[in-house]
Write a protein that holds these residues in place. Structure first.
Motif, PDB file in Angstrom:
ATOM      1  N   ALA A  50      42.651   1.007   3.819  1.00  0.00           N
ATOM      2  CA  ALA A  50      43.038   2.318   4.366  1.00  0.00           C
ATOM      3  C   ALA A  50      44.517   2.601   4.129  1.00  0.00           C
ATOM      4  N   VAL A  51      45.368   1.619   4.360  1.00  0.00           N
ATOM      5  CA  VAL A  51      46.806   1.826   4.159  1.00  0.00           C
ATOM      6  C   VAL A  51      47.110   2.082   2.682  1.00  0.00           C
ATOM      7  N   ALA A  52      46.536   1.277   1.795  1.00  0.00           N
ATOM      8  CA  ALA A  52      46.763   1.464   0.361  1.00  0.00           C
ATOM      9  C   ALA A  52      46.232   2.821  -0.104  1.00  0.00           C
ATOM     10  N   ALA A  53      45.062   3.207   0.369  1.00  0.00           N
ATOM     11  CA  ALA A  53      44.488   4.502  -0.014  1.00  0.00           C
ATOM     12  C   ALA A  53      45.344   5.655   0.502  1.00  0.00           C
ATOM     13  N   LEU A  54      45.885   5.531   1.688  1.00  0.00           N
ATOM     14  CA  LEU A  54      46.751   6.572   2.242  1.00  0.00           C
ATOM     15  C   LEU A  54      48.017   6.738   1.402  1.00  0.00           C
ATOM     16  N   VAL A  55      48.609   5.626   0.995  1.00  0.00           N
ATOM     17  CA  VAL A  55      49.825   5.683   0.175  1.00  0.00           C
ATOM     18  C   VAL A  55      49.536   6.315  -1.181  1.00  0.00           C
ATOM     19  N   VAL A  56      48.481   5.878  -1.857  1.00  0.00           N
ATOM     20  CA  VAL A  56      48.140   6.422  -3.172  1.00  0.00           C
ATOM     21  C   VAL A  56      47.755   7.895  -3.060  1.00  0.00           C
ATOM     22  N   SER A  57      47.016   8.239  -2.045  1.00  0.00           N
ATOM     23  CA  SER A  57      46.594   9.624  -1.873  1.00  0.00           C
ATOM     24  C   SER A  57      47.776  10.550  -1.590  1.00  0.00           C
ATOM     25  N   SER A  58      48.686  10.129  -0.740  1.00  0.00           N
ATOM     26  CA  SER A  58      49.834  10.988  -0.421  1.00  0.00           C
ATOM     27  C   SER A  58      50.769  11.121  -1.614  1.00  0.00           C
ATOM     28  N   TYR A  59      50.992  10.050  -2.361  1.00  0.00           N
ATOM     29  CA  TYR A  59      51.858  10.120  -3.535  1.00  0.00           C
ATOM     30  C   TYR A  59      51.210  10.954  -4.639  1.00  0.00           C
ATOM     31  N   GLY A  60      49.914  10.895  -4.742  1.00  0.00           N
ATOM     32  CA  GLY A  60      49.207  11.602  -5.795  1.00  0.00           C
ATOM     33  C   GLY A  60      48.677  12.948  -5.388  1.00  0.00           C
ATOM     34  N   SER A  61      49.190  13.538  -4.329  1.00  0.00           N
ATOM     35  CA  SER A  61      48.662  14.831  -3.904  1.00  0.00           C
ATOM     36  C   SER A  61      49.671  15.967  -4.060  1.00  0.00           C
ATOM     37  N   VAL A  62      50.750  15.735  -4.764  1.00  0.00           N
ATOM     38  CA  VAL A  62      51.761  16.773  -4.938  1.00  0.00           C
ATOM     39  C   VAL A  62      51.206  17.879  -5.838  1.00  0.00           C
ATOM     40  N   ARG A  63      51.569  19.123  -5.501  1.00  0.00           N
ATOM     41  CA  ARG A  63      51.083  20.276  -6.251  1.00  0.00           C
ATOM     42  C   ARG A  63      52.246  21.057  -6.830  1.00  0.00           C
ATOM     43  N   ILE A  64      51.989  21.652  -7.981  1.00  0.00           N
ATOM     44  CA  ILE A  64      52.929  22.581  -8.616  1.00  0.00           C
ATOM     45  C   ILE A  64      52.187  23.896  -8.753  1.00  0.00           C
ATOM     46  N   ARG A  65      52.794  24.963  -8.198  1.00  0.00           N
ATOM     47  CA  ARG A  65      52.140  26.277  -8.243  1.00  0.00           C
ATOM     48  C   ARG A  65      53.149  27.359  -8.567  1.00  0.00           C
ATOM     49  N   VAL A  66      52.679  28.387  -9.231  1.00  0.00           N
ATOM     50  CA  VAL A  66      53.442  29.620  -9.413  1.00  0.00           C
ATOM     51  C   VAL A  66      52.661  30.671  -8.658  1.00  0.00           C
ATOM     52  N   VAL A  67      53.218  31.106  -7.521  1.00  0.00           N
ATOM     53  CA  VAL A  67      52.499  32.021  -6.646  1.00  0.00           C
ATOM     54  C   VAL A  67      53.499  32.879  -5.875  1.00  0.00           C
ATOM     55  N   ALA A  68      53.168  34.139  -5.683  1.00  0.00           N
ATOM     56  CA  ALA A  68      53.941  35.082  -4.860  1.00  0.00           C
ATOM     57  C   ALA A  68      55.409  35.136  -5.268  1.00  0.00           C
ATOM     58  N   GLY A  69      55.668  35.161  -6.577  1.00  0.00           N
ATOM     59  CA  GLY A  69      57.037  35.291  -7.055  1.00  0.00           C
ATOM     60  C   GLY A  69      57.879  34.044  -6.866  1.00  0.00           C
ATOM     61  N   SER A  70      57.246  32.902  -6.682  1.00  0.00           N
ATOM     62  CA  SER A  70      57.968  31.650  -6.461  1.00  0.00           C
ATOM     63  C   SER A  70      57.334  30.516  -7.249  1.00  0.00           C
ATOM     64  N   LEU A  71      58.169  29.542  -7.549  1.00  0.00           N
ATOM     65  CA  LEU A  71      57.705  28.273  -8.089  1.00  0.00           C
ATOM     66  C   LEU A  71      57.680  27.306  -6.916  1.00  0.00           C
ATOM     67  N   VAL A  72      56.503  26.799  -6.602  1.00  0.00           N
ATOM     68  CA  VAL A  72      56.342  25.860  -5.494  1.00  0.00           C
ATOM     69  C   VAL A  72      56.041  24.498  -6.108  1.00  0.00           C
ATOM     70  N   ALA A  73      56.952  23.556  -5.888  1.00  0.00           N
ATOM     71  CA  ALA A  73      56.815  22.204  -6.444  1.00  0.00           C
ATOM     72  C   ALA A  73      57.027  21.207  -5.318  1.00  0.00           C
ATOM     73  N   GLY A  74      55.925  20.644  -4.841  1.00  0.00           N
ATOM     74  CA  GLY A  74      56.034  19.743  -3.690  1.00  0.00           C
ATOM     75  C   GLY A  74      56.471  20.536  -2.472  1.00  0.00           C
ATOM     76  N   ASP A  75      57.578  20.127  -1.855  1.00  0.00           N
ATOM     77  CA  ASP A  75      58.109  20.833  -0.688  1.00  0.00           C
ATOM     78  C   ASP A  75      59.080  21.948  -1.065  1.00  0.00           C
ATOM     79  N   ALA A  76      59.482  22.020  -2.315  1.00  0.00           N
ATOM     80  CA  ALA A  76      60.461  23.021  -2.748  1.00  0.00           C
ATOM     81  C   ALA A  76      59.772  24.343  -3.066  1.00  0.00           C
ATOM     82  N   ARG A  77      60.430  25.420  -2.666  1.00  0.00           N
ATOM     83  CA  ARG A  77      59.958  26.770  -2.986  1.00  0.00           C
ATOM     84  C   ARG A  77      61.146  27.514  -3.583  1.00  0.00           C
ATOM     85  N   ILE A  78      61.055  27.827  -4.876  1.00  0.00           N
ATOM     86  CA  ILE A  78      62.177  28.422  -5.602  1.00  0.00           C
ATOM     87  C   ILE A  78      61.762  29.809  -6.080  1.00  0.00           C
ATOM     88  N   PRO A  79      62.507  30.850  -5.703  1.00  0.00           N
ATOM     89  CA  PRO A  79      62.157  32.197  -6.191  1.00  0.00           C
ATOM     90  C   PRO A  79      62.361  32.277  -7.705  1.00  0.00           C
TER      91      PRO A  79
END
Length: 152
Positions: A50-79
Motif C-alpha cells: 500500500a505504501v509503495a503503491a501510494l508513492v508510485v501513484s502520487s508521483y505518476g499522477s501529475v497532469r499537464i493541461r491547457v485549459v481556460a487560457g492557462s497552462l496547468v502543470a502540476g500545481d502551477a497555473r500560468i496564464p
C-alpha cells in the motif's frame, strides 16, 4: 458557467516497471515480517504494498493541461499571456536543458521516465522565472495547443 474544455490534457503516469517494483517491495515487506508469524507477514505484505503503491501513484499522477487560457502543470497555473513561444525538445535536447543548460530559477516539471519535453519562455517582466520546462510524451501537440489557444 461551465469551465472550458481542455485543449490539451496529459497525465504523466508511472511506467509499468515501477508497478512491478511496487509488487516486489510488498513481497519484501511480507518476508521481513515472516519470522514474526503469518498474521504479521500479511500485515507487512499489505502495508508495504500500500505504501509503495501510494508513492508510485502520487508521483505518476501529475497532469499537464491547457485549459481556460492557462497552462496547468502540476500545481502551477500560468496564464498564456505570460508565455512566449513553445519549443519542443527531443530526447537529447531535453537532457541538456535539465542538466547543464538548466537555470535554477526555472519551473521544471521533470519525470525521468519521459524522454521528451517542452520549454516555454516566461515573458512576464515581473516574474523572475525565465522559462517553464515540462516533461511531456508529445511536445509537438502541447506546443500546438499553446499556439492554437493563444491565436484564437
Amino acid at each position: 458557467m461551465q469551465p472550458s474544455a481542455p485543449h490539451y490534457d496529459e497525465r504523466l503516469t508511472a511506467p509499468a516497471s515501477w508497478w512491478a517494483i511496487t509488487a516486489l517491495l510488498g513481497i519484501s515487506g511480507g518476508l521481513v515480517a515472516l519470522p514474526l508469524g503469518t498474521l504479521p507477514m500479511l500485515v507487512g505484505l499489505v502495508g508495504a504494498s500500500a505504501v509503495a503503491a501510494l508513492v508510485v501513484s502520487s508521483y505518476g499522477s501529475v497532469r499537464i493541461r491547457v485549459v481556460a487560457g492557462s497552462l496547468v502543470a502540476g500545481d502551477a497555473r500560468i496564464p498564456l499571456t505570460a508565455l512566449g513561444e513553445p519549443v519542443a525538445l527531443d530526447a537529447e535536447e531535453a537532457r541538456a536543458w535539465r542538466s547543464y543548460k538548466a537555470d535554477p530559477r526555472a519551473f521544471m516539471l521533470l519525470r525521468s521516465y519521459v524522454p521528451t519535453a517542452l520549454r516555454v519562455e516566461i515573458t512576464d517582466p515581473d516574474d523572475p522565472t525565465p522559462y517553464v520546462y515540462l516533461s511531456t510524451r508529445d511536445p509537438q501537440a502541447l506546443a500546438a495547443a499553446l499556439t492554437g489557444v493563444r491565436a484564437a
